[in-house]
Design an enzyme around this catalytic site. Structure first.
Site, PDB file in Angstrom:
ATOM      1  N   TYR A   1      63.759 -52.893-117.538  1.00 35.74           N
ATOM      2  CA  TYR A   1      62.413 -53.200-117.031  1.00 35.74           C
ATOM      3  C   TYR A   1      61.431 -52.054-117.276  1.00 35.74           C
ATOM      4  O   TYR A   1      60.357 -52.257-117.849  1.00 35.74           O
ATOM      5  CB  TYR A   1      62.566 -53.517-115.533  1.00 35.74           C
ATOM      6  CG  TYR A   1      61.305 -53.721-114.756  1.00 35.74           C
ATOM      7  CD1 TYR A   1      60.252 -54.488-115.250  1.00 35.74           C
ATOM      8  CD2 TYR A   1      61.184 -53.164-113.490  1.00 35.74           C
ATOM      9  CE1 TYR A   1      59.107 -54.699-114.496  1.00 35.74           C
ATOM     10  CE2 TYR A   1      60.048 -53.374-112.718  1.00 35.74           C
ATOM     11  CZ  TYR A   1      59.004 -54.126-113.236  1.00 35.74           C
ATOM     12  OH  TYR A   1      57.877 -54.319-112.488  1.00 35.74           O
TER      13      TYR A   1
ATOM     14  N   ASP B   1      71.610 -48.980-124.775  1.00 36.59           N
ATOM     15  CA  ASP B   1      71.603 -49.831-123.575  1.00 36.59           C
ATOM     16  C   ASP B   1      72.822 -50.745-123.682  1.00 36.59           C
ATOM     17  O   ASP B   1      73.094 -51.281-124.761  1.00 36.59           O
ATOM     18  CB  ASP B   1      70.301 -50.664-123.539  1.00 36.59           C
ATOM     19  CG  ASP B   1      70.012 -51.224-122.163  1.00 36.59           C
ATOM     20  OD1 ASP B   1      68.956 -50.912-121.613  1.00 36.59           O
ATOM     21  OD2 ASP B   1      70.868 -51.969-121.628  1.00 36.59           O
TER      22      ASP B   1
ATOM     23  N   TYR C   1      73.249 -45.126-103.282  1.00 39.47           N
ATOM     24  CA  TYR C   1      72.345 -45.083-104.445  1.00 39.47           C
ATOM     25  C   TYR C   1      71.414 -43.869-104.364  1.00 39.47           C
ATOM     26  O   TYR C   1      71.314 -43.081-105.299  1.00 39.47           O
ATOM     27  CB  TYR C   1      71.536 -46.387-104.500  1.00 39.47           C
ATOM     28  CG  TYR C   1      70.349 -46.313-105.418  1.00 39.47           C
ATOM     29  CD1 TYR C   1      70.509 -46.282-106.793  1.00 39.47           C
ATOM     30  CD2 TYR C   1      69.049 -46.246-104.898  1.00 39.47           C
ATOM     31  CE1 TYR C   1      69.414 -46.191-107.631  1.00 39.47           C
ATOM     32  CE2 TYR C   1      67.951 -46.168-105.732  1.00 39.47           C
ATOM     33  CZ  TYR C   1      68.145 -46.134-107.094  1.00 39.47           C
ATOM     34  OH  TYR C   1      67.063 -46.040-107.930  1.00 39.47           O
TER      35      TYR C   1
ATOM     36  N   PHE D   1      62.290 -59.631 -94.288  1.00 41.33           N
ATOM     37  CA  PHE D   1      63.334 -58.892 -93.572  1.00 41.33           C
ATOM     38  C   PHE D   1      62.731 -58.117 -92.393  1.00 41.33           C
ATOM     39  O   PHE D   1      62.516 -56.911 -92.477  1.00 41.33           O
ATOM     40  CB  PHE D   1      64.058 -57.931 -94.521  1.00 41.33           C
ATOM     41  CG  PHE D   1      64.778 -58.611 -95.667  1.00 41.33           C
ATOM     42  CD1 PHE D   1      65.335 -59.877 -95.517  1.00 41.33           C
ATOM     43  CD2 PHE D   1      64.907 -57.984 -96.907  1.00 41.33           C
ATOM     44  CE1 PHE D   1      65.997 -60.503 -96.569  1.00 41.33           C
ATOM     45  CE2 PHE D   1      65.568 -58.597 -97.960  1.00 41.33           C
ATOM     46  CZ  PHE D   1      66.109 -59.863 -97.791  1.00 41.33           C
TER      47      PHE D   1
HETATM   48  N1  UDP Z   1      61.780 -57.508 -98.679  1.00 40.73           N
HETATM   49  C1  UDP Z   1      61.729 -58.689 -97.941  1.00 40.73           C
HETATM   50  N2  UDP Z   1      62.345 -59.791 -98.474  1.00 40.73           N
HETATM   51  C2  UDP Z   1      62.982 -59.789 -99.680  1.00 40.73           C
HETATM   52  C3  UDP Z   1      63.004 -58.583-100.417  1.00 40.73           C
HETATM   53  C4  UDP Z   1      62.388 -57.460 -99.883  1.00 40.73           C
HETATM   54  O1  UDP Z   1      61.179 -58.748 -96.850  1.00 40.73           O
HETATM   55  O2  UDP Z   1      63.527 -60.831-100.070  1.00 40.73           O
HETATM   56  C5  UDP Z   1      61.114 -56.304 -98.141  1.00 40.73           C
HETATM   57  C6  UDP Z   1      62.036 -55.109 -97.962  1.00 40.73           C
HETATM   58  O3  UDP Z   1      62.647 -55.138 -96.691  1.00 40.73           O
HETATM   59  C7  UDP Z   1      61.066 -53.948 -98.129  1.00 40.73           C
HETATM   60  C8  UDP Z   1      60.012 -54.476 -99.114  1.00 40.73           C
HETATM   61  O4  UDP Z   1      60.157 -55.898 -99.087  1.00 40.73           O
HETATM   62  O5  UDP Z   1      60.431 -53.664 -96.911  1.00 40.73           O
HETATM   63  C9  UDP Z   1      60.224 -53.984-100.524  1.00 40.73           C
HETATM   64  O6  UDP Z   1      61.581 -54.211-100.860  1.00 40.73           O
HETATM   65  P1  UDP Z   1      62.142 -54.027-102.331  1.00 40.73           P
HETATM   66  O7  UDP Z   1      63.605 -54.414-102.300  1.00 40.73           O
HETATM   67  O8  UDP Z   1      61.279 -54.755-103.295  1.00 40.73           O
HETATM   68  O9  UDP Z   1      61.965 -52.482-102.639  1.00 40.73           O
HETATM   69  P2  UDP Z   1      62.478 -51.188-101.833  1.00 40.73           P
HETATM   70  O10 UDP Z   1      61.348 -50.790-100.948  1.00 40.73           O
HETATM   71  O11 UDP Z   1      63.718 -51.565-101.084  1.00 40.73           O
HETATM   72  O12 UDP Z   1      62.731 -50.198-102.911  1.00 40.73           O
END
Ligand code: UDP
Length: 331
Positions: free
Chosen positions: A12, A32, A140, A207
């Protein structure tokens, strides 16, 4: 002409950097394993379908002399790293270490490494700078922080200078080429929301809506991949000019909540879709925004694209035939 080895260059963000380097006149060699990247993003020229491991790289090095490495290859899903930590430690540390030894043995003195805001864990402050505490809460994030530290030692011991770029939320799609986000098991918010708009999933699950933010949902700093790509190129130039080993935050310096992202997508697509609130995802800080002033000062990097550009470019990508064909081939 300088030759740059791009590890994970069909992915990406890596694919954007490959094109950026080609446009600047660099000779680019891409490695890759295509576990999450796509050959159609970069074409077959100087491309090797290999794992970024020592034996495979030795094979390629018979034909090239590399001036620098841009390093994207990694396992990237924080949630997954808590289910299978060993796989992450092997891939993001042991295998990376082998690549570093390869760099040392072949006198490659410059590395730009894709790190992550995950090194901060749950920050004490909403706007985070590089001098703030690093305390990852996922395996990670731990692998990224540990590898930054390993790079620091290789700089001191062997004179391999490196820049580690701590990405906040990489997002958006290329403005000029048919490429964007298409992970096999998508976990990131923006592509998930677009998939709901396109009917490729039933609903978006938020979430948690009890965070200490304006609307209760988490706030993140979304930064366009073309800005990240530009930072890679500036970092390479900084190292070629004798810049010293360092780490930099890359973000937009402003935050948007999960609800704001969903509303923005509904507004741009004019499509309504189902949204549900579910439990919090473990390890999510309320607010995480980058202080990017160090990259601004030392690398002369400035993010050029805002949320509107991120959402409009991502929408164009998600509607494209290429995206549809990648989704079909992934399912
Ligand atoms: N999030 C959500 N629903 C989803 C995926 C992500 O509510 O299906 C929320 C997640 O809890 C975070 C934000 O979106 O607060 C960004 O999440 P993402 O996984 O895109 O990136 P991260 O911040 O984890 O690197």
């Amino acid at each position: 002409m300088k030759t740059i080895l791009v590890l994970g260059g069909a992915g990406y963000i890596g694919s954007n950097v490959v094109w950026g380097l080609r446009e600047k006149g660099y000779n680019v060699v891409v490695v890759d394993d295509l576990s999450s990247g796509y050959i159609k993003f970069i074409g077959k020229e100087s491309f090797f379908k290999f794992h970024a491991n020592k034996d495979d790289l030795e094979h390629i090095a018979k034909n090239y002399k590399f001036d620098a490495i841009c390093w994207f290859s990694a396992l990237i899903e924080a949630g997954e790293s808590m289910k299978n930590p060993g796989i992450f430690l092997r891939s993001n540390l042991s295998e990376n270490f082998e690549v570093l030894e390869f760099a040392k043995n072949h006198d490659i003195k410059h590395i730009v490494f894709a790190s992550s805001a995950a090194v901060y864990g749950i920050p004490d402050k909403q706007v985070v700078s590089e001098t703030d505490k690093t305390d990852p809460i996922s395996v990670y994030g731990l692998t990224k922080l540990m590898f930054e530290k390993v790079l620091n030692f290789y700089s001191n011991i062997y004179g391999i200078s490196s820049v580690s770029l701590r990405f906040f939320n990489a997002s958006g799609a290329s403005f000029t080429r048919d490429m964007g986000e298409a992970h096999k098991n998508e976990s990131h918010l923006i592509p998930i929301v677009f998939n709901a708009a396109l009917g490729l999933r039933d609903c978006v699950k938020i979430f948690g809506n009890d965070y200490k933010t304006i609307d209760g949902t988490c706030i993140r700093d979304y930064v366009h991949i073309e800005d990240l790509s530009n930072a890679f190129i500036l970092s390479l130039e900084y190292l070629f000019d004798g810049g010293r080993t360092d780490v930099f935050n890359l973000g937009n310096g402003e935050g948007f909540s999960v609800k704001q992202i969903i509303d923005k997508v509904k507004d741009v697509t004019k499509i309504n879709f189902k949204v549900e609130v579910t439990d919090r995802r473990p390890g999510d800080p309320d607010i995480e925004i980058a202080d990017y002033s160090k990259a601004q000062k030392i690398l002369s990097w400035n993010p050029r694209y805002k949320l509107d550009d991120i959402i409009s470019s991502a929408w164009k990508w998600h509607k494209s035939d290429t995206y549809a064909s990648l989704v079909r081939s992934n399912s």
